[in-house]
Design a protein around this motif. Sequence first.
Motif, PDB file in Angstrom:
ATOM      1  N   LEU A  97     -62.269  31.473  -5.385  1.00  0.00           N
ATOM      2  CA  LEU A  97     -62.343  30.449  -6.421  1.00  0.00           C
ATOM      3  C   LEU A  97     -61.502  30.905  -7.603  1.00  0.00           C
ATOM      4  N   MET A  98     -60.564  30.077  -8.038  1.00  0.00           N
ATOM      5  CA  MET A  98     -59.663  30.427  -9.127  1.00  0.00           C
ATOM      6  C   MET A  98     -59.718  29.357 -10.207  1.00  0.00           C
ATOM      7  N   VAL A  99     -59.676  29.787 -11.455  1.00  0.00           N
ATOM      8  CA  VAL A  99     -59.571  28.860 -12.585  1.00  0.00           C
ATOM      9  C   VAL A  99     -58.225  29.107 -13.246  1.00  0.00           C
ATOM     10  N   VAL A 100     -57.440  28.060 -13.410  1.00  0.00           N
ATOM     11  CA  VAL A 100     -56.144  28.159 -14.095  1.00  0.00           C
ATOM     12  C   VAL A 100     -56.226  27.336 -15.371  1.00  0.00           C
ATOM     13  N   ALA A 101     -56.187  28.023 -16.514  1.00  0.00           N
ATOM     14  CA  ALA A 101     -56.244  27.371 -17.824  1.00  0.00           C
ATOM     15  C   ALA A 101     -54.966  27.688 -18.594  1.00  0.00           C
ATOM     16  N   PHE A 102     -54.767  27.003 -19.702  1.00  0.00           N
ATOM     17  CA  PHE A 102     -53.519  27.113 -20.447  1.00  0.00           C
ATOM     18  C   PHE A 102     -53.792  27.430 -21.915  1.00  0.00           C
ATOM     19  N   VAL A 103     -52.974  28.317 -22.477  1.00  0.00           N
ATOM     20  CA  VAL A 103     -53.052  28.559 -23.916  1.00  0.00           C
ATOM     21  C   VAL A 103     -52.765  27.259 -24.660  1.00  0.00           C
ATOM     22  N   ASN A 104     -51.744  26.536 -24.196  1.00  0.00           N
ATOM     23  CA  ASN A 104     -51.472  25.196 -24.720  1.00  0.00           C
ATOM     24  C   ASN A 104     -52.363  24.221 -23.963  1.00  0.00           C
ATOM     25  N   ASN A 105     -53.562  23.979 -24.485  1.00  0.00           N
ATOM     26  CA  ASN A 105     -54.508  23.098 -23.800  1.00  0.00           C
ATOM     27  C   ASN A 105     -54.708  21.783 -24.557  1.00  0.00           C
ATOM     28  N   ALA A 106     -53.663  21.386 -25.300  1.00  0.00           N
ATOM     29  CA  ALA A 106     -53.757  20.188 -26.127  1.00  0.00           C
ATOM     30  C   ALA A 106     -53.709  18.911 -25.294  1.00  0.00           C
ATOM     31  N   ASP A 107     -54.227  17.839 -25.871  1.00  0.00           N
ATOM     32  CA  ASP A 107     -54.193  16.508 -25.267  1.00  0.00           C
ATOM     33  C   ASP A 107     -52.825  15.883 -25.528  1.00  0.00           C
ATOM     34  N   GLY A 108     -52.529  14.796 -24.833  1.00  0.00           N
ATOM     35  CA  GLY A 108     -51.260  14.085 -25.033  1.00  0.00           C
ATOM     36  C   GLY A 108     -50.360  14.234 -23.819  1.00  0.00           C
ATOM     37  N   ASP A 109     -49.624  13.174 -23.500  1.00  0.00           N
ATOM     38  CA  ASP A 109     -48.801  13.158 -22.295  1.00  0.00           C
ATOM     39  C   ASP A 109     -47.795  14.300 -22.242  1.00  0.00           C
ATOM     40  N   GLN A 110     -47.170  14.630 -23.382  1.00  0.00           N
ATOM     41  CA  GLN A 110     -46.159  15.690 -23.375  1.00  0.00           C
ATOM     42  C   GLN A 110     -46.784  17.047 -23.096  1.00  0.00           C
ATOM     43  N   HIS A 111     -48.001  17.266 -23.572  1.00  0.00           N
ATOM     44  CA  HIS A 111     -48.684  18.538 -23.309  1.00  0.00           C
ATOM     45  C   HIS A 111     -49.142  18.613 -21.860  1.00  0.00           C
ATOM     46  N   ILE A 112     -49.617  17.493 -21.323  1.00  0.00           N
ATOM     47  CA  ILE A 112     -50.037  17.466 -19.926  1.00  0.00           C
ATOM     48  C   ILE A 112     -48.846  17.725 -19.011  1.00  0.00           C
ATOM     49  N   ALA A 113     -47.690  17.161 -19.348  1.00  0.00           N
ATOM     50  CA  ALA A 113     -46.476  17.407 -18.570  1.00  0.00           C
ATOM     51  C   ALA A 113     -46.105  18.888 -18.606  1.00  0.00           C
ATOM     52  N   ARG A 114     -46.239  19.513 -19.771  1.00  0.00           N
ATOM     53  CA  ARG A 114     -45.946  20.944 -19.894  1.00  0.00           C
ATOM     54  C   ARG A 114     -46.945  21.763 -19.085  1.00  0.00           C
ATOM     55  N   GLN A 115     -48.217  21.382 -19.118  1.00  0.00           N
ATOM     56  CA  GLN A 115     -49.233  22.094 -18.342  1.00  0.00           C
ATOM     57  C   GLN A 115     -48.950  21.975 -16.850  1.00  0.00           C
ATOM     58  N   THR A 116     -48.479  20.803 -16.422  1.00  0.00           N
ATOM     59  CA  THR A 116     -48.130  20.624 -15.012  1.00  0.00           C
ATOM     60  C   THR A 116     -46.991  21.551 -14.617  1.00  0.00           C
ATOM     61  N   ALA A 117     -45.974  21.649 -15.461  1.00  0.00           N
ATOM     62  CA  ALA A 117     -44.849  22.545 -15.175  1.00  0.00           C
ATOM     63  C   ALA A 117     -45.315  23.993 -15.101  1.00  0.00           C
ATOM     64  N   LEU A 118     -46.194  24.390 -16.020  1.00  0.00           N
ATOM     65  CA  LEU A 118     -46.719  25.756 -16.012  1.00  0.00           C
ATOM     66  C   LEU A 118     -47.600  25.995 -14.795  1.00  0.00           C
TER      67      LEU A 118
END
Length: 270
Positions: A97-118
């Motif tokens: 079981l793995m959890v992948v979280a992001f330092v940049n965990n902000a809301d908004g389409d541009q942040h979600i796109a960045r999280q997807t790339a990461l």
Amino acid sequence: MKHWKIIVVGLICLLIGGMIGNVWPVNQLTASSNQATNQSRRPLIFVPGSGGTQESYNRMLQTLNRNKQHCILKITVADNGDLKVTGNLKSADKKPLMVVAFVNNADGDQHIARQTALFKTTLRQLEKRYHFKQFDGVGYSNGGLVLTQFAEQDSHRTALKRLMTIGTPYNDLNPKASQKSAMLKSLLADRKKLSKQLTVFSLGNIVEGDSDGIVPISSVLAGRQIFTNQVAHFTTLMTNDPQAAHTELIDNQTIIWFVKRVMINRETPI
């Protein structure tokens, strides 16, 4: 047969009867040359929603792993792609079981796109380090958007086999299904890129009126427009637990029971 189904589930009272921290620069996280790829390993990767951290799934993981049969890894991804990994993985564990979280965990389409790339670059590194080629994913709230974007962008590799989204706002917080958000339009535009081998479950909960207290049910149900006739199987699972508002969804025992059944045991709910 490609299909989607909606199950309305009443409030169910079902109870599912040495950590080490490392920071890995993305260019140094590589596989050991003397270790072959573990073809049968297929981890379950959890992605939290906006504002979430690697600790967001703690209560769910505690219940799912009550018998300590799975290793747990927690990964936080920095903006530059470096990974901070907590936990150890035993070579015999086929379903960690793995959890992948992001330092940049902000809301908004541009942040979600960045999280997807990461997430995409992180997955490549985890595949090399832990020797797997397939995985299943659970995404809570906007974490479900991250995994859905990933599924559309990475379908040629068919790495993602089974996806569960929980309270995911496919149409943002818009209560009117006829008004499509920019995110929904983007996901609809790329839905034909989804793997025909993918199995998807979309979970939602009705607390009051037509929402879970934050996300309109119509927004959760907008996932039907994305996945229907595009993946191998698509199922919508709805509960009506008044104690499971949006912020409590991943701690709710009914939701956890569904995760255990269809993601840990890989059963089909109907």
